[in-house]
Scaffold this active site. Structure first.
Site, PDB file in Angstrom:
ATOM      1  N   HIS A 204    -119.784  -6.505  20.831  1.00  0.00           N
ATOM      2  CA  HIS A 204    -119.806  -7.948  21.083  1.00  0.00           C
ATOM      3  C   HIS A 204    -119.060  -8.208  22.388  1.00  0.00           C
ATOM      4  O   HIS A 204    -117.844  -8.018  22.460  1.00  0.00           O
ATOM      5  CB  HIS A 204    -119.179  -8.710  19.921  1.00  0.00           C
ATOM      6  CG  HIS A 204    -119.969  -8.631  18.659  1.00  0.00           C
ATOM      7  ND1 HIS A 204    -119.392  -8.592  17.403  1.00  0.00           N
ATOM      8  CD2 HIS A 204    -121.315  -8.585  18.455  1.00  0.00           C
ATOM      9  CE1 HIS A 204    -120.336  -8.528  16.490  1.00  0.00           C
ATOM     10  NE2 HIS A 204    -121.516  -8.517  17.105  1.00  0.00           N
ATOM     11  N   GLU A 207    -115.567  -9.997  22.889  1.00  0.00           N
ATOM     12  CA  GLU A 207    -114.400  -9.511  22.145  1.00  0.00           C
ATOM     13  C   GLU A 207    -113.566  -8.570  23.022  1.00  0.00           C
ATOM     14  O   GLU A 207    -113.383  -7.385  22.728  1.00  0.00           O
ATOM     15  CB  GLU A 207    -114.859  -8.859  20.848  1.00  0.00           C
ATOM     16  CG  GLU A 207    -115.529  -9.883  19.920  1.00  0.00           C
ATOM     17  CD  GLU A 207    -116.052  -9.296  18.622  1.00  0.00           C
ATOM     18  OE1 GLU A 207    -115.850  -8.091  18.379  1.00  0.00           O
ATOM     19  OE2 GLU A 207    -116.672 -10.047  17.844  1.00  0.00           O
ATOM     20  N   HIS A 302    -113.319  -4.256  17.161  1.00  0.00           N
ATOM     21  CA  HIS A 302    -113.774  -5.642  17.328  1.00  0.00           C
ATOM     22  C   HIS A 302    -112.582  -6.571  17.530  1.00  0.00           C
ATOM     23  O   HIS A 302    -111.425  -6.156  17.452  1.00  0.00           O
ATOM     24  CB  HIS A 302    -114.558  -6.097  16.094  1.00  0.00           C
ATOM     25  CG  HIS A 302    -115.920  -5.504  15.983  1.00  0.00           C
ATOM     26  ND1 HIS A 302    -117.067  -6.201  16.290  1.00  0.00           N
ATOM     27  CD2 HIS A 302    -116.329  -4.265  15.605  1.00  0.00           C
ATOM     28  CE1 HIS A 302    -118.124  -5.427  16.105  1.00  0.00           C
ATOM     29  NE2 HIS A 302    -117.699  -4.236  15.683  1.00  0.00           N
ATOM     30  N   GLU A 376    -110.362  -4.643  13.381  1.00  0.00           N
ATOM     31  CA  GLU A 376    -110.359  -6.005  13.915  1.00  0.00           C
ATOM     32  C   GLU A 376    -108.971  -6.336  14.447  1.00  0.00           C
ATOM     33  O   GLU A 376    -107.965  -6.012  13.812  1.00  0.00           O
ATOM     34  CB  GLU A 376    -110.727  -7.012  12.823  1.00  0.00           C
ATOM     35  CG  GLU A 376    -112.119  -6.857  12.238  1.00  0.00           C
ATOM     36  CD  GLU A 376    -113.176  -7.605  13.033  1.00  0.00           C
ATOM     37  OE1 GLU A 376    -112.826  -8.187  14.083  1.00  0.00           O
ATOM     38  OE2 GLU A 376    -114.342  -7.616  12.598  1.00  0.00           O
TER      39      GLU A 376
END
Length: 459
Positions: A204, A207, A302, A376
């Site tokens: 992504h 990010e 991420h 994350e």
């Protein structure tokens, strides 16, 4: 749907005090500026290319301010309304010529509210005082561009480390490099005991924290630190630091050049539309099927906008009904929590959510024999307990050095994981595996357990 361009500086700069805006640079994103008053501006995020659904990442520059001029900027068209801005623990970043590093805008200058003047939408407003007419840059989070990564990888390659190797895995649709980094002290040793670690990031493009963490990982792995040297001996690292270079270059938040969320394409990737996913999936399965290699862990990095701290997501597999398997799945989260104050076991979760089907973690978890995780890290901040022993919690903004420090802590956790795997380290887990499952996953696990029991009884 189509491509909407970024704003650019006008050919003729107006009189000083009239701000002008620019986002026509790498990873830039600002589609429109409306001047509300002499000191207030409505700013519109440009949607991802060929996908109007995503409008989150912004990155722009403005200049031509008078000395000590005050301005209010309103981000008026976020596609994601529920974020940590709502909780008051998030802040965009700013960088000026006077201070050539990214800093968080002070929370007292940030407002997140519903605006009747903008169709009752949630608006992010922040105030800023310009010290001079010189350019000042603002962004959703600390940028990490494709060009920045290429310069860094070129520099790493120039160091001529014997354990560092850089390959072109594949080219993107726009012919940018998807780099494959191999870090291994014994690259010619494949005799049935080679343990493999696979790491990917930046599927992504918005990010950017994931790239800063990956930067910290690689810099630690090539360092002279004794622990890094041991990691290079016991593991072969295969690292793809940027899965979506086109999206990063274009300033997208979620999608590729063609408007695809590449982290939903892992099941059936196209070699021409999703070349990086296609190539990485083949690479992972190739090594997993190699009898001379042992794939141990795959982690996809991420960033998260709705939670603070950093945490891991894992899978719930059929083998998860076995106590030994679930115990081993919890090693890495606990080891990372021991080493990093910003790691949250509270947010760590193992799930089977339908909306996550097609992601790297879920798809490769079904195909590979190793542990698969998503790491994350918050775009904004982390909560932690102070060292006074009073249990008081503080919220601290993430800055570049802290993201990189997380990368180092992650490497150290991998070394401790290796020692636990070899019986050299004991890990005590106070929480059972089921406490890391959402309610839906607990039901799924119970159904799987019943099926296993029925199968055993029928034999």
């Amino acid at each position: 749907m189509g491509y909407v361009g970024n704003v650019s500086y006008p050919d003729t700069i107006p009189g000083q005090g009239n701000l002008v805006f620019e986002a026509s640079f790498e990873s830039g994103n600002l589609g429109r500026v409306d001047k509300v008053s002499c000191s207030e501006y409505d700013l519109f995020i440009r949607p991802d290319t060929l996908n109007n659904k995503y409008r989150v990442w912004f990155y722009f520059e403005c200049k031509n301010a008078s000395e000590n001029q005050r301005a209010i900027f309103n981000i008026v068209n976020f596609s994601k309304q529920r974020t940590l801005f709502e909780m008051g623990i998030a802040a965009p970043v700013v960088k000026s010529n006077a201070q050539n590093s990214w800093a968080r805008i002070p929370s007292r200058h940030i407002y997140y509210y519903r605006s009747s003047q903008h169709n009752d939408r949630w608006i992010l407003s922040f105030a800023f005082i310009f010290e001079s007419p010189d350019p000042v840059q603002f962004a959703y989070c600390i940028p990490y561009t494709y060009g920045q990564m290429q310069i860094w990888l070129n520099e790493l390659e120039s160091r001529k480390y014997p354990f560092f190797h850089r390959d072109l895995l594949v080219q993107t649709v726009q012919k940018r490099r998807v780099d494959l980094i191999t870090i291994d002290a014994t690259p010619d040793t494949f005799q049935g005991s080679k343990k493999m670690i696979f790491l990917t990031a930046r599927v992504h493009p918005g990010e950017s924290p994931s790239s800063h963490v990956m930067h910290g990982i690689i810099e630690f792995l090539v360092s002279k630190d004794d622990r890094a040297q041991k990691l290079r001996k016991v593991y072969c690292f295969k690292i793809i630091p940027m899965l979506n270079p086109d999206g990063v270059f274009l300033g997208n938040y979620r999608c590729s050049l063609m408007g695809h969320d590449l982290n939903r394409m892992w099941r059936t990737p196209s070699d021409w539309a999703h070349p990086s996913i296609y190539a990485v999936k083949n690479l992972l399965t190739q090594y997993d099927n190699n009898p001379q290699a042992q794939t141990v862990i795959y982690v996809d990095l991420h960033a998260h906008s709705q939670k603070p701290n950093c945490f891991l997501y894992g899978n719930v597999n059929m083998s998860a009904v076995e106590e030994k398997s679930t115990f081993r799945q919890l090693w890495l989260p606990h080891l990372l929590a021991d080493l990093s104050e910003d790691y949250s076991l509270e947010f760590t979760q193992f799930n089977t959510d339908v909306e996550k089907a097609g992601t790297g973690r879920r798809t490769m978890g079904d195909l590979l024999s190793c542990l698969c995780y998503t790491l994350e890290v918050s775009f904004f901040s982390y909560r932690h307990t102070d060292s006074s022993g009073n249990g008081i919690q503080h919220c601290t903004p993430y800055l570049q050095y802290k993201y990189e420090a997380l990368g180092e802590a992650f490497c150290r956790a991998l070394l401790n994981f290796y020692e636990a795997d070899c019986g050299l380290r004991e890990i005590v887990l106070e929480r059972p595996f089921k406490t890391f499952l959402p309610a839906r996953a607990q039901k799924t696990l119970k159904k799987q357990a019943r099926k296993v029991i029925q199968t055993v009884m029928m034999k």
